[in-house]
Write a protein that holds these residues in place. Sequence first.
Motif, PDB file in Angstrom:
ATOM      1  N   PHE A  78      25.294  17.089 -25.075  1.00 42.36           N
ATOM      2  CA  PHE A  78      25.438  18.233 -24.178  1.00 42.36           C
ATOM      3  C   PHE A  78      26.774  18.951 -24.323  1.00 42.36           C
ATOM      4  O   PHE A  78      27.262  19.565 -23.378  1.00 42.36           O
ATOM      5  CB  PHE A  78      25.216  17.816 -22.720  1.00 42.36           C
ATOM      6  N   ASN A 107      20.207  15.696 -19.864  1.00 42.94           N
ATOM      7  CA  ASN A 107      21.005  16.275 -18.791  1.00 42.94           C
ATOM      8  C   ASN A 107      22.035  15.228 -18.379  1.00 42.94           C
ATOM      9  O   ASN A 107      21.694  14.098 -18.038  1.00 42.94           O
ATOM     10  CB  ASN A 107      20.099  16.645 -17.613  1.00 42.94           C
ATOM     11  N   ARG A 108      23.321  15.598 -18.443  1.00 42.69           N
ATOM     12  CA  ARG A 108      24.375  14.599 -18.221  1.00 42.69           C
ATOM     13  C   ARG A 108      24.307  13.968 -16.831  1.00 42.69           C
ATOM     14  O   ARG A 108      24.723  12.824 -16.639  1.00 42.69           O
ATOM     15  CB  ARG A 108      25.759  15.205 -18.466  1.00 42.69           C
ATOM     16  N   GLU A 110      21.518  13.373 -15.058  1.00 41.82           N
ATOM     17  CA  GLU A 110      20.320  12.564 -14.862  1.00 41.82           C
ATOM     18  C   GLU A 110      20.276  11.376 -15.816  1.00 41.82           C
ATOM     19  O   GLU A 110      19.902  10.268 -15.420  1.00 41.82           O
ATOM     20  CB  GLU A 110      19.077  13.436 -15.071  1.00 41.82           C
ATOM     21  N   GLY A 285      26.319  22.740 -20.687  1.00 40.20           N
ATOM     22  CA  GLY A 285      26.242  21.290 -20.623  1.00 40.20           C
ATOM     23  C   GLY A 285      27.071  20.696 -19.503  1.00 40.20           C
ATOM     24  O   GLY A 285      26.755  19.622 -18.992  1.00 40.20           O
ATOM     25  N   GLU A 288      24.961  22.634 -16.032  1.00 43.49           N
ATOM     26  CA  GLU A 288      23.505  22.679 -15.903  1.00 43.49           C
ATOM     27  C   GLU A 288      22.853  21.867 -17.011  1.00 43.49           C
ATOM     28  O   GLU A 288      22.875  20.645 -16.997  1.00 43.49           O
ATOM     29  CB  GLU A 288      23.031  24.142 -15.900  1.00 43.49           C
ATOM     30  N   ASP A 289      22.289  22.546 -17.994  1.00 47.87           N
ATOM     31  CA  ASP A 289      21.531  21.889 -19.053  1.00 47.87           C
ATOM     32  C   ASP A 289      21.850  22.610 -20.357  1.00 47.87           C
ATOM     33  O   ASP A 289      21.760  23.847 -20.421  1.00 47.87           O
ATOM     34  CB  ASP A 289      20.030  21.981 -18.742  1.00 47.87           C
TER      35      ASP A 289
END
Length: 565
Positions: A78, A107-108, A110, A285, A288-289
Amino acid sequence: MQEFQPRPTRERECPSHELTDLPPTLARILAARGVVRDDQRELTLKRLAPLSGLSGVVAAARLMESHRNGRVLVVGDFDADGATSTALVLRCLRDFGFADTDFLVPNRFEFGYGLSPELVEVAKARNPTLIITVDNGISSVAGVAAARAVGIDVVITDHHLPPDALPAANVIVNPNLEGDSYPSKAMAGVGVAFAVMSALSHQLGGDHVRVPARYLDLVALGTVADVVPLDQNNRILVSQGLTRISSRVCCAGIRALLDVAGRDKQTVTASDLGFAVAPRLNAAGRLEDMSVGIRCLLTDDPAEAQQLAETLQAINTERRQIEAVMQEQALEAVAELGDSDVASCLVVYRDSWHQGVVGLVASRLKERLDRPVFAFASESNDRLKGSGRSVPGVHLRDLLAEVDRVNPGMLVKFGGHAMAAGLTLERAQLDAFETALGDAMDALYRDYRFDPVWDTDGALTGELLRLEFAEQLAALGPWGQHFPEPLFESRLRVQERRVVGEHHLKFVFEVDGAAIDGIAFGQVRSPLPELGEEVALVYRLDVNEWRSRKRLQLMIEQWSPVGSC
């Protein structure tokens, strides 16, 4: 208010060299950075150390070819290095005619970093026959085992330092593996991915051989963004990528990101990639994503690229606002410490901090205090997520490895390289970690001197303070980590000076009858220099272009009255 104390200067040592056809000052600058022969100045692809010499690339290429009609999933990271690596591999595989390719980036918040067992569960729903990790995987022992247990082949491409126990992947490509003889250990994740794609292109043969070089713009961006040392190999990759960007032969996403950052594509530099493009890409990253960043680098539609770049711009604006608050809080905490209380390696933490931004806070404090810094935020009720940034000479991953050796079980997990590292820690262990970190510093770097100093390339005489010399200097780049942009010192007389934007000081200096502009960002302080007064400067040379007119400008890192030096 604490009185300003100018940082002392130290001229770089210049070894003997065999450089020809260069003015003495330019030759001295290159030699001080390890370029001592003419062949080391040449930044063409033919000077790249043969990528086939990287252990595992041939085996990786053969395994990938066997999955040409299967379903290939690229698992990225990410950050900008991971995003460019993902885009590079997907673009190459699609150009090579692979039937079914896709990407997955954790996703960092999750999943955390790397190919975890939880991420494998998500990947299984896509039924991949092969997973290729980029810029991660070397520490993913459990994740690789989970993938292999359900029949998924795994190729790891990574550049981070390996742990004692390696994951049981089908193939691992990493220049830092024990026994790997490849001369460039400083490759970014995207550089390793480029080597693997180059091997695959030769495996497939024909016109495929020319495919990876189309995406050197991505390689340049990821290499600069990850702040890896610019040895000759990395300088070649960055130089070639910059040439493609300035020639407008680059992906639509990079063009769009340069546009929203207000940077000129025709005169793009490594600094533009590092300070304008990379932060906008990294913001996704952090907050968000990273998928939006990867899609920006994958699209060939200029309109879509522009839309995604504007989304990244908005995310980056939010990131800057969050970072500003966190940085102010961190500086307030440090200000409460006396000089004797600032540890050799500083640890800062606040429960409200955003875990995607703590690395930037660590970076700002490191620059301010000239010592390694770890910043922590909450990952859960029981755990903290930390990110560290270091100074030259202190290897962060080695430091964490020493903490782990002496205190087994203290670190839930850790990884990284010399200048940046990350870790997860039980909340209850924070104080013990700070003590263990100090002990590790004493054990590994007892004699390290934390004395901030400007390493300069000496004083420039008046005849060199000219536009022509600045342009000659710029042509010697790219500049970056371990190949720093030249820094000079001079004593110049102030002809004009005024405050701009409240915090910045604009100068005009008189040099041999000519007027030279200078700008000192964030350096307004009392008393301002008097007109006609001589000031000591530490500065870089910049070519400022406005309405097709070029002028020399000094980018001032420090100014002080001559009497205070």
